[in-house]
Design an enzyme around this catalytic site. Structure first.
Site, PDB file in Angstrom:
ATOM      1  N   ASN A   1       0.870  -1.179   0.000  1.00 14.80           N
ATOM      2  CA  ASN A   1       0.000   0.000   0.000  1.00 14.80           C
ATOM      3  C   ASN A   1       0.903   1.225   0.000  1.00 14.80           C
ATOM      4  O   ASN A   1       1.488   1.563   1.025  1.00 14.80           O
ATOM      5  CB  ASN A   1      -0.894  -0.040   1.252  1.00 14.80           C
ATOM      6  CG  ASN A   1      -1.760   1.200   1.385  1.00 14.80           C
ATOM      7  OD1 ASN A   1      -1.789   2.041   0.476  1.00 14.80           O
ATOM      8  ND2 ASN A   1      -2.451   1.318   2.502  1.00 14.80           N
ATOM      9  N   TRP A   2       1.007   1.850  -1.154  1.00 18.46           N
ATOM     10  CA  TRP A   2       1.944   2.978  -1.286  1.00 18.46           C
ATOM     11  C   TRP A   2       1.364   4.280  -0.715  1.00 18.46           C
ATOM     12  O   TRP A   2       2.019   5.298  -0.692  1.00 18.46           O
ATOM     13  CB  TRP A   2       2.365   3.147  -2.756  1.00 18.46           C
ATOM     14  CG  TRP A   2       3.207   1.993  -3.252  1.00 18.46           C
ATOM     15  CD1 TRP A   2       3.655   0.930  -2.502  1.00 18.46           C
ATOM     16  CD2 TRP A   2       3.693   1.763  -4.582  1.00 18.46           C
ATOM     17  NE1 TRP A   2       4.398   0.080  -3.295  1.00 18.46           N
ATOM     18  CE2 TRP A   2       4.432   0.561  -4.572  1.00 18.46           C
ATOM     19  CE3 TRP A   2       3.576   2.476  -5.790  1.00 18.46           C
ATOM     20  CZ2 TRP A   2       5.047   0.053  -5.724  1.00 18.46           C
ATOM     21  CZ3 TRP A   2       4.196   1.962  -6.934  1.00 18.46           C
ATOM     22  CH2 TRP A   2       4.921   0.772  -6.906  1.00 18.46           C
ATOM     23  N   LYS A   3       0.122   4.230  -0.301  1.00 22.56           N
ATOM     24  CA  LYS A   3      -0.560   5.394   0.314  1.00 22.56           C
ATOM     25  C   LYS A   3      -0.361   6.642  -0.564  1.00 22.56           C
ATOM     26  O   LYS A   3      -0.339   6.511  -1.786  1.00 22.56           O
ATOM     27  CB  LYS A   3      -0.062   5.581   1.752  1.00 22.56           C
ATOM     28  CG  LYS A   3      -0.244   4.289   2.573  1.00 22.56           C
ATOM     29  CD  LYS A   3      -0.069   4.477   4.059  1.00 22.56           C
ATOM     30  CE  LYS A   3      -0.280   3.129   4.759  1.00 22.56           C
ATOM     31  NZ  LYS A   3      -0.216   3.223   6.203  1.00 22.56           N
TER      32      LYS A   3
ATOM     33  N   HIS B   1      -9.637   1.111   4.844  1.00 21.07           N
ATOM     34  CA  HIS B   1      -8.358   1.242   5.566  1.00 21.07           C
ATOM     35  C   HIS B   1      -8.570   2.165   6.775  1.00 21.07           C
ATOM     36  O   HIS B   1      -9.383   3.095   6.709  1.00 21.07           O
ATOM     37  CB  HIS B   1      -7.295   1.835   4.629  1.00 21.07           C
ATOM     38  CG  HIS B   1      -5.917   1.779   5.210  1.00 21.07           C
ATOM     39  ND1 HIS B   1      -5.470   2.705   6.121  1.00 21.07           N
ATOM     40  CD2 HIS B   1      -4.909   0.892   5.050  1.00 21.07           C
ATOM     41  CE1 HIS B   1      -4.236   2.386   6.482  1.00 21.07           C
ATOM     42  NE2 HIS B   1      -3.866   1.296   5.842  1.00 21.07           N
TER      43      HIS B   1
ATOM     44  N   GLU C   1      -6.954   4.546   7.824  1.00 22.73           N
ATOM     45  CA  GLU C   1      -6.758   5.980   7.524  1.00 22.73           C
ATOM     46  C   GLU C   1      -8.010   6.563   6.868  1.00 22.73           C
ATOM     47  O   GLU C   1      -8.349   7.724   7.097  1.00 22.73           O
ATOM     48  CB  GLU C   1      -5.502   6.152   6.646  1.00 22.73           C
ATOM     49  CG  GLU C   1      -4.243   5.955   7.486  1.00 22.73           C
ATOM     50  CD  GLU C   1      -3.054   5.361   6.751  1.00 22.73           C
ATOM     51  OE1 GLU C   1      -3.023   5.390   5.510  1.00 22.73           O
ATOM     52  OE2 GLU C   1      -2.134   4.860   7.439  1.00 22.73           O
TER      53      GLU C   1
ATOM     54  N   GLU D   1      -5.267  -4.965  10.513  1.00 18.96           N
ATOM     55  CA  GLU D   1      -4.231  -3.960  10.740  1.00 18.96           C
ATOM     56  C   GLU D   1      -4.513  -3.217  12.043  1.00 18.96           C
ATOM     57  O   GLU D   1      -5.323  -2.276  12.057  1.00 18.96           O
ATOM     58  CB  GLU D   1      -4.226  -2.943   9.590  1.00 18.96           C
ATOM     59  CG  GLU D   1      -3.925  -3.534   8.243  1.00 18.96           C
ATOM     60  CD  GLU D   1      -3.376  -2.484   7.266  1.00 18.96           C
ATOM     61  OE1 GLU D   1      -2.282  -2.697   6.753  1.00 18.96           O
ATOM     62  OE2 GLU D   1      -4.030  -1.454   7.057  1.00 18.96           O
TER      63      GLU D   1
ATOM     64  N   GLY E   1       2.694   2.276  10.833  1.00 16.22           N
ATOM     65  CA  GLY E   1       3.666   3.355  10.706  1.00 16.22           C
ATOM     66  C   GLY E   1       4.378   3.706  11.998  1.00 16.22           C
ATOM     67  O   GLY E   1       5.041   4.740  12.087  1.00 16.22           O
TER      68      GLY E   1
ATOM     69  N   SER F   1       3.530  -2.196  10.354  1.00 15.31           N
ATOM     70  CA  SER F   1       4.985  -2.283  10.554  1.00 15.31           C
ATOM     71  C   SER F   1       5.559  -3.646  10.168  1.00 15.31           C
ATOM     72  O   SER F   1       6.436  -4.168  10.851  1.00 15.31           O
ATOM     73  CB  SER F   1       5.357  -1.902  11.989  1.00 15.31           C
ATOM     74  OG  SER F   1       5.030  -0.538  12.237  1.00 15.31           O
TER      75      SER F   1
ATOM     76  N   GLY G   1       2.869  -1.022   4.269  1.00 17.90           N
ATOM     77  CA  GLY G   1       2.942   0.392   3.928  1.00 17.90           C
ATOM     78  C   GLY G   1       4.384   0.809   3.663  1.00 17.90           C
ATOM     79  O   GLY G   1       4.941   0.547   2.599  1.00 17.90           O
ATOM     80  N   GLY G   2       5.003   1.426   4.660  1.00 17.19           N
ATOM     81  CA  GLY G   2       6.331   2.026   4.510  1.00 17.19           C
ATOM     82  C   GLY G   2       7.361   1.139   3.828  1.00 17.19           C
ATOM     83  O   GLY G   2       8.067   1.597   2.910  1.00 17.19           O
TER      84      GLY G   2
HETATM   85  P1  13P Z   1       3.078   0.381   7.662  1.00 21.82           P
HETATM   86  O1  13P Z   1       3.584  -0.903   7.033  1.00 21.82           O
HETATM   87  O2  13P Z   1       3.799   1.588   7.191  1.00 21.82           O
HETATM   88  O3  13P Z   1       2.985   0.259   9.151  1.00 21.82           O
HETATM   89  O4  13P Z   1       1.573   0.569   7.123  1.00 21.82           O
HETATM   90  C1  13P Z   1       0.680  -0.463   7.228  1.00 21.82           C
HETATM   91  C2  13P Z   1      -0.533  -0.119   6.470  1.00 21.82           C
HETATM   92  O5  13P Z   1      -1.295   0.753   6.835  1.00 21.82           O
HETATM   93  C3  13P Z   1      -0.765  -0.848   5.203  1.00 21.82           C
HETATM   94  O6  13P Z   1      -2.049  -0.627   4.724  1.00 21.82           O
END
Ligand code: 13P
Length: 253
Positions: free
Chosen positions: A9-11, A97, A99, A169, A175, A215, A236-237
Protein backbone atom coordinates in the site's frame (compact mmCIF):
# COMPACT_ATOMS: atom_id res chain seq x y z
CA UNK A 1 -3.10 -24.33 -2.25
CA UNK A 2 -3.44 -20.62 -1.65
CA UNK A 3 -0.35 -18.58 -2.44
CA UNK A 4 0.76 -16.06 0.17
CA UNK A 5 -0.27 -12.55 -0.89
CA UNK A 6 1.97 -9.55 -0.36
CA UNK A 7 0.22 -6.26 -1.08
CA UNK A 8 2.13 -2.97 -1.00
CA UNK A 9 0.00 0.00 0.00
CA UNK A 10 1.94 2.98 -1.29
CA UNK A 11 -0.56 5.39 0.31
CA UNK A 12 -0.13 9.04 -0.81
CA UNK A 13 3.44 8.53 -2.03
CA UNK A 14 5.16 8.47 -5.41
CA UNK A 15 4.63 10.60 -8.48
CA UNK A 16 3.52 8.50 -11.45
CA UNK A 17 7.06 8.61 -12.83
CA UNK A 18 8.51 7.42 -9.51
CA UNK A 19 5.91 4.66 -9.25
CA UNK A 20 6.92 3.41 -12.69
CA UNK A 21 10.60 3.38 -11.65
CA UNK A 22 9.77 1.51 -8.46
CA UNK A 23 7.82 -1.27 -10.15
CA UNK A 24 10.51 -1.62 -12.81
CA UNK A 25 13.21 -1.94 -10.15
CA UNK A 26 11.19 -4.50 -8.22
CA UNK A 27 10.29 -6.83 -10.99
CA UNK A 28 13.73 -8.30 -11.88
CA UNK A 29 14.17 -9.30 -8.24
CA UNK A 30 10.70 -10.86 -7.95
CA UNK A 31 10.44 -12.57 -11.32
CA UNK A 32 11.86 -15.92 -10.19
CA UNK A 33 9.58 -16.27 -7.20
CA UNK A 34 6.38 -17.91 -8.34
CA UNK A 35 5.44 -18.96 -4.83
CA UNK A 36 4.10 -15.57 -3.75
CA UNK A 37 1.46 -13.30 -5.27
CA UNK A 38 2.63 -9.70 -5.29
CA UNK A 39 0.29 -6.72 -5.58
CA UNK A 40 1.13 -3.03 -5.62
CA UNK A 41 -1.40 -0.33 -4.78
CA UNK A 42 -0.12 3.03 -6.09
CA UNK A 43 -2.10 6.27 -5.77
CA UNK A 44 -4.81 6.82 -8.41
CA UNK A 45 -2.60 9.17 -10.44
CA UNK A 46 -0.03 6.42 -10.99
CA UNK A 47 -2.38 3.52 -11.79
CA UNK A 48 -2.38 3.95 -15.57
CA UNK A 49 1.39 4.32 -15.75
CA UNK A 50 2.06 1.33 -13.50
CA UNK A 51 -0.53 -0.73 -15.41
CA UNK A 52 1.40 0.11 -18.60
CA UNK A 53 4.73 -0.98 -17.08
CA UNK A 54 3.27 -4.23 -15.76
CA UNK A 55 1.79 -4.98 -19.17
CA UNK A 56 4.87 -4.01 -21.17
CA UNK A 57 7.22 -5.92 -18.87
CA UNK A 58 5.01 -9.03 -18.69
CA UNK A 59 5.24 -8.67 -14.91
CA UNK A 60 3.46 -11.11 -12.62
CA UNK A 61 2.49 -8.22 -10.35
CA UNK A 62 -1.14 -7.46 -9.60
CA UNK A 63 -2.44 -3.92 -9.58
CA UNK A 64 -4.49 -2.64 -6.68
CA UNK A 65 -6.22 0.66 -5.87
CA UNK A 66 -6.39 2.19 -2.41
CA UNK A 67 -10.05 3.17 -2.49
CA UNK A 68 -13.08 3.65 -4.74
CA UNK A 69 -16.53 5.14 -4.61
CA UNK A 70 -19.45 2.77 -5.07
CA UNK A 71 -21.42 4.67 -7.72
CA UNK A 72 -20.90 3.91 -11.41
CA UNK A 73 -20.60 7.54 -12.49
CA UNK A 74 -22.17 10.90 -11.80
CA UNK A 75 -21.90 14.05 -9.73
CA UNK A 76 -19.37 12.90 -7.09
CA UNK A 77 -16.62 15.45 -7.37
CA UNK A 78 -13.21 14.04 -6.59
CA UNK A 79 -14.25 10.39 -6.52
CA UNK A 80 -13.15 7.41 -8.61
CA UNK A 81 -15.68 4.82 -9.82
CA UNK A 82 -15.36 1.02 -10.05
CA UNK A 83 -15.50 1.00 -13.88
CA UNK A 84 -12.66 3.55 -14.01
CA UNK A 85 -10.48 1.18 -12.01
CA UNK A 86 -11.55 -1.98 -13.79
CA UNK A 87 -10.71 -0.34 -17.12
CA UNK A 88 -7.11 0.03 -15.94
CA UNK A 89 -6.85 -3.67 -15.10
CA UNK A 90 -7.06 -3.03 -11.40
CA UNK A 91 -7.57 -6.40 -9.72
CA UNK A 92 -7.66 -5.48 -6.02
CA UNK A 93 -9.13 -2.58 -4.08
CA UNK A 94 -8.25 -1.72 -0.48
CA UNK A 95 -11.48 -0.86 1.32
CA UNK A 96 -12.02 0.66 4.74
CA UNK A 97 -8.36 1.24 5.57
CA UNK A 98 -8.07 2.74 9.05
CA UNK A 99 -6.76 5.98 7.52
CA UNK A 100 -10.00 6.24 5.50
CA UNK A 101 -12.03 5.47 8.59
CA UNK A 102 -10.25 7.84 10.97
CA UNK A 103 -9.11 10.75 8.76
CA UNK A 104 -12.03 10.68 6.31
CA UNK A 105 -14.74 9.42 8.65
CA UNK A 106 -15.71 6.42 6.54
CA UNK A 107 -18.30 4.20 8.18
CA UNK A 108 -18.79 0.44 8.22
CA UNK A 109 -21.83 0.98 6.04
CA UNK A 110 -19.84 2.83 3.40
CA UNK A 111 -17.15 0.13 3.45
CA UNK A 112 -19.85 -2.50 2.83
CA UNK A 113 -21.20 -0.60 -0.19
CA UNK A 114 -17.66 -0.34 -1.55
CA UNK A 115 -17.07 -4.07 -1.08
CA UNK A 116 -20.28 -4.72 -3.04
CA UNK A 117 -19.24 -2.33 -5.81
CA UNK A 118 -15.76 -3.85 -6.16
CA UNK A 119 -17.17 -7.37 -6.42
CA UNK A 120 -19.79 -6.26 -8.93
CA UNK A 121 -17.01 -5.01 -11.17
CA UNK A 122 -14.84 -8.10 -10.95
CA UNK A 123 -12.30 -6.69 -8.49
CA UNK A 124 -11.19 -8.32 -5.25
CA UNK A 125 -11.78 -6.23 -2.13
CA UNK A 126 -9.08 -6.11 0.53
CA UNK A 127 -11.32 -5.23 3.47
CA UNK A 128 -9.37 -3.72 6.38
CA UNK A 129 -10.15 -3.94 10.06
CA UNK A 130 -8.31 -3.28 13.29
CA UNK A 131 -8.43 -1.70 16.71
CA UNK A 132 -6.89 1.45 18.17
CA UNK A 133 -4.47 1.34 21.10
CA UNK A 134 -7.23 2.52 23.40
CA UNK A 135 -9.53 -0.25 22.24
CA UNK A 136 -6.79 -2.85 22.71
CA UNK A 137 -6.14 -1.59 26.23
CA UNK A 138 -9.85 -1.74 26.98
CA UNK A 139 -9.93 -5.35 25.84
CA UNK A 140 -12.43 -4.72 23.04
CA UNK A 141 -10.23 -5.76 20.07
CA UNK A 142 -12.31 -8.82 19.17
CA UNK A 143 -15.55 -6.85 19.46
CA UNK A 144 -14.32 -4.04 17.21
CA UNK A 145 -12.94 -6.35 14.53
CA UNK A 146 -16.09 -8.46 14.65
CA UNK A 147 -18.27 -5.40 14.07
CA UNK A 148 -16.17 -4.30 11.08
CA UNK A 149 -16.10 -7.76 9.51
CA UNK A 150 -19.80 -8.39 10.07
CA UNK A 151 -20.72 -5.07 8.51
CA UNK A 152 -18.34 -5.48 5.56
CA UNK A 153 -19.26 -9.06 4.66
CA UNK A 154 -22.85 -9.40 5.79
CA UNK A 155 -24.70 -9.19 2.50
CA UNK A 156 -22.11 -10.99 0.38
CA UNK A 157 -22.56 -14.47 -1.07
CA UNK A 158 -20.44 -17.27 0.37
CA UNK A 159 -18.67 -17.79 -3.00
CA UNK A 160 -17.78 -14.11 -3.08
CA UNK A 161 -16.37 -14.17 0.43
CA UNK A 162 -14.31 -17.22 -0.49
CA UNK A 163 -12.46 -15.14 -3.08
CA UNK A 164 -11.98 -12.07 -0.92
CA UNK A 165 -9.13 -10.71 1.17
CA UNK A 166 -9.36 -9.30 4.69
CA UNK A 167 -6.47 -7.40 6.26
CA UNK A 168 -6.11 -7.17 10.02
CA UNK A 169 -4.23 -3.96 10.74
CA UNK A 170 -4.05 -2.86 14.37
CA UNK A 171 -4.04 0.94 14.16
CA UNK A 172 -1.35 1.23 16.84
CA UNK A 173 1.02 -0.81 14.67
CA UNK A 174 0.62 1.26 11.49
CA UNK A 175 3.67 3.36 10.71
CA UNK A 176 4.84 3.17 14.31
CA UNK A 177 7.49 0.46 14.08
CA UNK A 178 5.47 -1.48 16.68
CA UNK A 179 4.38 -4.80 15.22
CA UNK A 180 1.80 -7.05 16.79
CA UNK A 181 3.45 -10.20 18.07
CA UNK A 182 2.87 -13.15 15.75
CA UNK A 183 0.69 -14.67 18.48
CA UNK A 184 -1.46 -11.52 18.76
CA UNK A 185 -1.79 -11.35 14.97
CA UNK A 186 -2.76 -15.02 14.88
CA UNK A 187 -5.32 -14.62 17.62
CA UNK A 188 -7.22 -11.93 15.73
CA UNK A 189 -6.77 -13.50 12.27
CA UNK A 190 -7.98 -16.83 13.66
CA UNK A 191 -10.95 -15.08 15.22
CA UNK A 192 -11.81 -13.50 11.86
CA UNK A 193 -11.78 -16.90 10.18
CA UNK A 194 -14.03 -18.41 12.86
CA UNK A 195 -16.43 -15.51 12.50
CA UNK A 196 -16.53 -15.83 8.71
CA UNK A 197 -17.21 -19.56 9.08
CA UNK A 198 -20.18 -18.73 11.31
CA UNK A 199 -21.45 -16.12 8.85
CA UNK A 200 -20.80 -17.80 5.50
CA UNK A 201 -19.78 -21.41 6.13
CA UNK A 202 -16.55 -23.35 6.32
CA UNK A 203 -15.77 -23.19 2.62
CA UNK A 204 -15.96 -19.40 2.50
CA UNK A 205 -13.79 -19.16 5.61
CA UNK A 206 -11.21 -21.53 4.16
CA UNK A 207 -11.05 -19.65 0.85
CA UNK A 208 -10.82 -16.16 2.36
CA UNK A 209 -7.27 -14.85 2.50
CA UNK A 210 -6.31 -13.03 5.68
CA UNK A 211 -3.40 -10.60 5.75
CA UNK A 212 -1.65 -8.89 8.62
CA UNK A 213 -0.60 -5.24 8.31
CA UNK A 214 1.22 -2.83 10.63
CA UNK A 215 4.99 -2.28 10.55
CA UNK A 216 5.70 -5.40 8.52
CA UNK A 217 9.45 -5.45 7.82
CA UNK A 218 11.96 -7.93 6.38
CA UNK A 219 12.97 -8.96 9.89
CA UNK A 220 9.47 -9.84 11.13
CA UNK A 221 7.73 -11.20 8.03
CA UNK A 222 8.86 -14.82 8.48
CA UNK A 223 7.58 -15.16 12.03
CA UNK A 224 4.26 -13.57 11.04
CA UNK A 225 3.91 -15.86 8.04
CA UNK A 226 4.57 -18.87 10.25
CA UNK A 227 1.15 -18.32 11.85
CA UNK A 228 -1.58 -20.55 10.41
CA UNK A 229 -4.12 -17.79 9.74
CA UNK A 230 -1.69 -15.14 8.48
CA UNK A 231 -1.58 -15.64 4.73
CA UNK A 232 0.18 -12.51 3.64
CA UNK A 233 0.95 -8.91 4.43
CA UNK A 234 -0.51 -5.49 3.71
CA UNK A 235 2.62 -3.40 3.82
CA UNK A 236 2.94 0.39 3.93
CA UNK A 237 6.33 2.03 4.51
CA UNK A 238 8.49 -0.98 3.69
CA UNK A 239 6.78 -1.43 0.32
CA UNK A 240 8.24 1.91 -0.81
CA UNK A 241 11.83 0.72 -0.37
CA UNK A 242 13.01 -1.63 -3.12
CA UNK A 243 15.28 -3.75 -0.91
CA UNK A 244 12.79 -4.10 1.93
CA UNK A 245 9.87 -4.87 -0.33
CA UNK A 246 11.84 -7.46 -2.29
CA UNK A 247 12.98 -9.09 0.97
CA UNK A 248 9.38 -9.23 2.24
CA UNK A 249 7.97 -10.64 -1.01
CA UNK A 250 10.79 -13.18 -1.20
CA UNK A 251 10.36 -14.27 2.42
CA UNK A 252 9.77 -17.83 1.23
CA UNK A 253 13.09 -18.25 -0.62
P1 13P B 1 3.08 0.38 7.66
O1 13P B 1 3.58 -0.90 7.03
O2 13P B 1 3.80 1.59 7.19
O3 13P B 1 2.98 0.26 9.15
O4 13P B 1 1.57 0.57 7.12
C1 13P B 1 0.68 -0.46 7.23
C2 13P B 1 -0.53 -0.12 6.47
O5 13P B 1 -1.29 0.75 6.83
C3 13P B 1 -0.77 -0.85 5.20
O6 13P B 1 -2.05 -0.63 4.72
Amino acid sequence: MKKPLMAGNWKMNKLHTEAKDLVEQLWPQLADNEGVEVVVCPPFTALATVAGSIDAGGMRIGLGAQNLYFAESGAYTGEISPPMLAALDVKYVIIGHSERRTIFAESDELAARKVRAALDHGMTPILCCGESLEEREQGVTAKKVERQIRAGLEGMAAEEVAGMVVAYEPIWAIGTGKTATPEDAQEVCGHIRTLVAEMHGAEAAAGLRILYGGSVKPDNIRELMAMPDVEGGLVGGASLQVDDWVAICNFNL
